[in-house]
Design an enzyme around this catalytic site. Sequence first.
Site, PDB file in Angstrom:
ATOM      1  N   ALA A 147       0.851  -1.189   0.000  1.00 17.05           N
ATOM      2  CA  ALA A 147       0.000   0.000   0.000  1.00 17.05           C
ATOM      3  C   ALA A 147       0.891   1.245   0.000  1.00 17.05           C
ATOM      4  O   ALA A 147       2.045   1.207   0.418  1.00 17.05           O
ATOM      5  CB  ALA A 147      -0.918  -0.006   1.212  1.00 17.05           C
TER       6      ALA A 147
ATOM      7  N   GLY B 170       0.391  -5.112   0.947  1.00 15.46           N
ATOM      8  CA  GLY B 170      -0.813  -5.150   0.132  1.00 15.46           C
ATOM      9  C   GLY B 170      -0.614  -5.856  -1.189  1.00 15.46           C
ATOM     10  O   GLY B 170      -1.549  -6.437  -1.742  1.00 15.46           O
TER      11      GLY B 170
ATOM     12  N   GLU C 142      -1.078  -9.394  -0.446  1.00 10.11           N
ATOM     13  CA  GLU C 142      -2.495  -9.624  -0.150  1.00 10.11           C
ATOM     14  C   GLU C 142      -3.332  -9.636  -1.424  1.00 10.11           C
ATOM     15  O   GLU C 142      -4.239 -10.466  -1.569  1.00 10.11           O
ATOM     16  CB  GLU C 142      -2.990  -8.555   0.818  1.00 10.11           C
ATOM     17  CG  GLU C 142      -2.402  -8.736   2.215  1.00 10.11           C
ATOM     18  CD  GLU C 142      -2.652  -7.551   3.130  1.00 10.11           C
ATOM     19  OE1 GLU C 142      -3.018  -7.777   4.294  1.00 10.11           O
ATOM     20  OE2 GLU C 142      -2.477  -6.391   2.686  1.00 10.11           O
TER      21      GLU C 142
ATOM     22  N   GLU D  11       4.184  -5.110   7.369  1.00 13.28           N
ATOM     23  CA  GLU D  11       3.437  -4.055   8.060  1.00 13.28           C
ATOM     24  C   GLU D  11       3.886  -3.833   9.497  1.00 13.28           C
ATOM     25  O   GLU D  11       3.844  -2.702  10.011  1.00 13.28           O
ATOM     26  CB  GLU D  11       1.931  -4.372   8.034  1.00 13.28           C
ATOM     27  CG  GLU D  11       1.282  -4.282   6.670  1.00 13.28           C
ATOM     28  CD  GLU D  11       1.346  -5.559   5.867  1.00 13.28           C
ATOM     29  OE1 GLU D  11       0.652  -5.658   4.846  1.00 13.28           O
ATOM     30  OE2 GLU D  11       2.110  -6.485   6.263  1.00 13.28           O
TER      31      GLU D  11
END
Length: 261
Positions: free
Chosen positions: A69, A113, A116, A136
């Site tokens: 992200a 992300g 993911e 993260e």
Amino acid sequence: MAYECILTERVGDGALKTGLIRLNRPKQMNALNDQLMDELGQALLAFDADAGIGCIVLTGNEKAFAAGADIAAMKDYDFSHTYRSEYISRNWETMRRVRKPVIAAVAGVALGGGCEVAMMCDMVIAADNAKFGQPEITIGVVPGAGGTQRLPRAIGKAKAMDMVLTNRWINAAEADAWGLVSRVVPADKLMDEALGVAEKINGLGQISVMAAKEAVNRAFESSLSDGLWYERRLFHAMFGTADQREGMAAFIDKRPAKFER
């Protein structure tokens, strides 16, 4: 439709084409911001609704599938903003609505992300230079788009804890051995492999393809007995389709099946 953060095209020579989506923020290593995720969702739903598309391939570039992200975009958010705006869930879960198979073709890094999003896909084909991680914890947060939920289901609790709690990155060979990816190929063969798999799927009966995807996904969200019941009902339903009649007739006649398009 014109996009700024992704590139799309239709690929293939058969009756059904493959919808190809490339994440396209190369200077940011394809970091996933709101605009990119909005555009990705729109492209996925458009290909899913297109009767001429049988399968979707999602990829990045040779250096990064997606580096995670966009930290620069989110660093000043607070709890109120993320909660009220349903940050991540608002536009990151669109892929769950896609009924056609989605194949991730991963080269380079798939972190946070990016990892993911790859796990949201139905298959992950990895280049031999791919690396996966959930970093993260190193920036004071936890995975927010399924990293603590899909990862243990894919590779087991112990290995998922190792990745999530220690920022351990794994290479393509480890990801293959652990069950995170479907197959590993040389980096220069990645797109040929992914598009070849998509083309094979495009040649099958699309009702049974979508139903099979639905049944496998159900296995992750139900008990064994409920999943078996669901599978059996889908199996029964296939006997009401033209594809079942054509597929079984072709098998008996020893000829290639010509499924509906």
